[in-house]
Design a protein around this motif. Structure first.
Motif, PDB file in Angstrom:
ATOM      1  N   GLU A 237       0.831  -1.204   0.000  1.00 17.15           N
ATOM      2  CA  GLU A 237       0.000   0.000   0.000  1.00 17.15           C
ATOM      3  C   GLU A 237       0.868   1.257   0.000  1.00 17.15           C
ATOM      4  OE1 GLU A 237      -3.999   0.829   2.312  1.00 17.15           O
ATOM      5  OE2 GLU A 237      -2.283   1.191   3.619  1.00 17.15           O
ATOM      6  N   ARG A 239       0.755   5.254   0.756  1.00 13.39           N
ATOM      7  CA  ARG A 239      -0.055   6.246   1.468  1.00 13.39           C
ATOM      8  C   ARG A 239       0.668   7.581   1.499  1.00 13.39           C
ATOM      9  NH1 ARG A 239      -4.056   3.447   4.387  1.00 13.39           N
ATOM     10  NH2 ARG A 239      -4.667   5.422   5.340  1.00 13.39           N
ATOM     11  N   THR A 241      -0.202  12.170   2.236  1.00 12.03           N
ATOM     12  CA  THR A 241      -1.112  13.294   2.457  1.00 12.03           C
ATOM     13  C   THR A 241      -0.784  14.377   1.443  1.00 12.03           C
ATOM     14  OG1 THR A 241      -1.276  12.819   4.820  1.00 12.03           O
ATOM     15  CG2 THR A 241      -1.923  15.021   4.100  1.00 12.03           C
ATOM     16  N   MET A 254      -8.506   7.228  -3.436  1.00 10.39           N
ATOM     17  CA  MET A 254      -7.815   5.945  -3.543  1.00 10.39           C
ATOM     18  C   MET A 254      -7.764   5.480  -4.987  1.00 10.39           C
ATOM     19  SD  MET A 254      -9.226   3.925  -0.172  1.00 10.39           S
ATOM     20  CE  MET A 254     -10.942   4.260  -0.516  1.00 10.39           C
ATOM     21  N   LYS A 324      -9.651   8.731   8.439  1.00 12.82           N
ATOM     22  CA  LYS A 324      -9.396   7.326   8.773  1.00 12.82           C
ATOM     23  C   LYS A 324     -10.715   6.591   9.003  1.00 12.82           C
ATOM     24  CE  LYS A 324      -6.363   4.057   9.640  1.00 12.82           C
ATOM     25  NZ  LYS A 324      -5.442   3.571   8.588  1.00 12.82           N
ATOM     26  N   GLU A 327     -12.317   6.056   5.620  1.00  9.29           N
ATOM     27  CA  GLU A 327     -11.620   4.944   4.968  1.00  9.29           C
ATOM     28  C   GLU A 327     -12.105   3.596   5.501  1.00  9.29           C
ATOM     29  OE1 GLU A 327      -7.090   3.124   4.673  1.00  9.29           O
ATOM     30  OE2 GLU A 327      -7.341   5.229   5.237  1.00  9.29           O
ATOM     31  N   SER A 410      -5.647  -3.956   0.248  1.00 10.87           N
ATOM     32  CA  SER A 410      -4.800  -2.840   0.680  1.00 10.87           C
ATOM     33  C   SER A 410      -3.401  -2.885   0.076  1.00 10.87           C
ATOM     34  CB  SER A 410      -4.713  -2.799   2.207  1.00 10.87           C
ATOM     35  OG  SER A 410      -4.157  -4.002   2.698  1.00 10.87           O
ATOM     36  N   VAL A 415      -3.482   5.310  -1.313  1.00  9.70           N
ATOM     37  CA  VAL A 415      -4.435   6.031  -0.462  1.00  9.70           C
ATOM     38  C   VAL A 415      -3.880   7.433  -0.216  1.00  9.70           C
ATOM     39  CG1 VAL A 415      -5.650   6.116   1.738  1.00  9.70           C
ATOM     40  CG2 VAL A 415      -5.145   3.892   0.680  1.00  9.70           C
ATOM     41  N   TYR A 417      -4.766  11.168   1.520  1.00 13.06           N
ATOM     42  CA  TYR A 417      -5.612  12.040   2.327  1.00 13.06           C
ATOM     43  C   TYR A 417      -5.428  13.446   1.768  1.00 13.06           C
ATOM     44  CZ  TYR A 417      -6.524   8.451   5.895  1.00 13.06           C
ATOM     45  OH  TYR A 417      -6.951   7.331   6.567  1.00 13.06           O
TER      46      TYR A 417
END
Length: 425
Positions: A237, A239, A241, A254, A324, A327, A410, A415, A417
């Motif tokens: 995954e 991730r 921001t 996503m 979160k 999600e 995942s 992902v 944010y």
């Protein structure tokens, strides 16, 4: 169930120079859509130059050896009572004119000029560079969520040129020279890399003669280079921001790595996405918008790319909402699809939607022309405009569960944010 079929008759053939031609006759209104699709898009950057396909789309409205006055290309169409436009995706570039049917020959002449005699000058490059830079600022840099697709693909790809923005990087737009554009034109704007698609109030035999007149003498080019890079699987995954000073609300964004448009699993993935987000009664809308009231909008849609791409899921949430938690709610809905078959009632609704889309999806001549070209380019079969519903109807509830398990995990996703404001120093 018995699939409703569209019945869009067409004639398809190929000139000796490799140009594919698709003709659809519809005498209901006296208009014709003349279009041409080139198999070159944002992914086809070269020598460190990104955004060339889109830049070139702009340049080819500048004129040609026989259309010497700038702005004259559009004026020909508008004076004839028509409209014209173009668009560029990651995989192809598409030009079209919608004209009164007695102006068919004008549209064919214009597109043959674009293919054979386009004139790329430094003045045109400089002018359109400023136009494209401003378009990038308006659509991407200064637009709320404008860089969303770019950020997803940048995080989701490390090798394949899908990682680069379709519109290109500013540095490449600044440094590109006239010789770069001439090389690009010679490589990709050849008849054996194009599909001429015409739909509307035409006589098939007369149209064939006009196509022969304007396109048959254009010489075949060398086979264009193709992207051969195979993107490795995600190592896990990804991730991050992203801070967006223009965004009014936070968002969960996503991307799931999924196969190319022509893969058999596309149809099950597409229906799975409809279960999640198509209509007011869809699962994500019911949970995130109606019941929990944490999001103002949520959606998912499958990848539509020539090579394996990203299926996208998003939720734009209310201020102060814990991303979160959102999600987690999304993951719960996906887990339901992975662990249990959708109901027969929900499945029947899906199939009904497929039937409705098949019947109502081709209401315009421009839509038919583009769809015929898309099906031929992406999947090698223009007749899917009539038969694709059979592929959707062949999907089972078990297929939907299978692709949910296979792709929506995942370790196979990005992902992001998405946060309003500037990143802290």
């Amino acid at each position: 169930m018995n699939a409703q079929k569209t019945n869009i008759e067409f004639t398809k053939y190929e000139l000796d120079n490799g140009l594919k031609v698709i003709l659809h006759q519809n005498r209901s209104t006296p208009i014709v859509a003349v279009s041409i699709m080139y198999e070159v898009g944002g992914k086809d950057s070269f020598e460190g130059r990104t955004g060339f396909a889109h830049f070139f789309e702009h340049l080819l409205f500048e004129g040609s050896e026989n259309i010497t006055e700038r702005g004259q290309f559009a004026k020909y169409v508008e004076d004839a009572g028509g409209v014209l436009n173009a668009n560029t995706s990651q995989d192809r570039t598409y030009y079209y004119e919608i004209l009164p049917s007695n102006q068919l020959e004008l549209g064919l002449w214009l597109e043959s000029e674009r293919l054979l005699h386009a004139k790329v000058t430094q003045e045109g490059v400089d002018t359109q560079r400023d136009v494209v830079k401003e378009e990038r600022r308006q659509r991407m840099d200064n637009q709320p969520y404008g860089s969303l697709l770019y950020e997803l693909f940048k995080h989701g790809f490390t090798k394949h040129p899908y990682k680069d923005p379709n519109i290109g990087y500013m540095k490449d737009l600044e440094s590109a020279e006239e010789k770069d554009y001439k090389l690009f034109y010679e490589r990709y704007y050849v008849p054996n890399n194009a599909i001429l698609s015409i739909a509307g109030d035409i006589d098939i035999n007369e149209t064939k003669k006009l196509v022969e007149k304007y396109f048959s003498t254009i010489p075949r080019g060398a086979e264009p280079p193709r992207v051969t890079i195979v993107e490795p699987p995600l190592a896990g995954e990804v991730r991050d921001t992203v801070y967006d000073s223009k965004a009014p609300l936070p968002a969960l964004v996503m991307g799931y790595r999924t196969p190319e448009r022509n893969h058999p699993d596309y149809y099950a993935i597409s229906l799975m996405n409809q279960v999640l987000s198509s209509g007011q009664s869809s699962r994500l809308n019911k949970v995130l918008v109606d019941e929990k009231q944490v999001a103002v909008q949520a959606g998912t849609f499958p990848s539509f790319t020539q090579a394996p791409g990203l299926a996208i899921a998003f939720a734009i949430v209310k201020p102060g909402t814990d991303l979160k938690m959102v999600e987690g709610l999304f993951d719960t809905e996906v887990a339901k699809l992975q662990n249990q078959l959708i109901s027969e009632r929900e499945f029947q609704k899906l199939k009904n939607n497929v039937e409705v889309d098949a019947i109502s999806g081709y209401g315009s001549m421009s839509g038919i022309a583009e769809s015929l070209a898309d099906y031929e380019m992406y999947q090698g079969d223009a007749n899917l405009i009539n038969t694709e519903t059979e592929r959707f109807n062949a999907v089972t509830r078990e297929d939907i569960q299978r692709v949910a398990k296979k792709y929506y995990n995942s370790n196979n996703r990005v992902v992001l944010y998405w946060m309003p404001g500037e990143a802290s120093k």
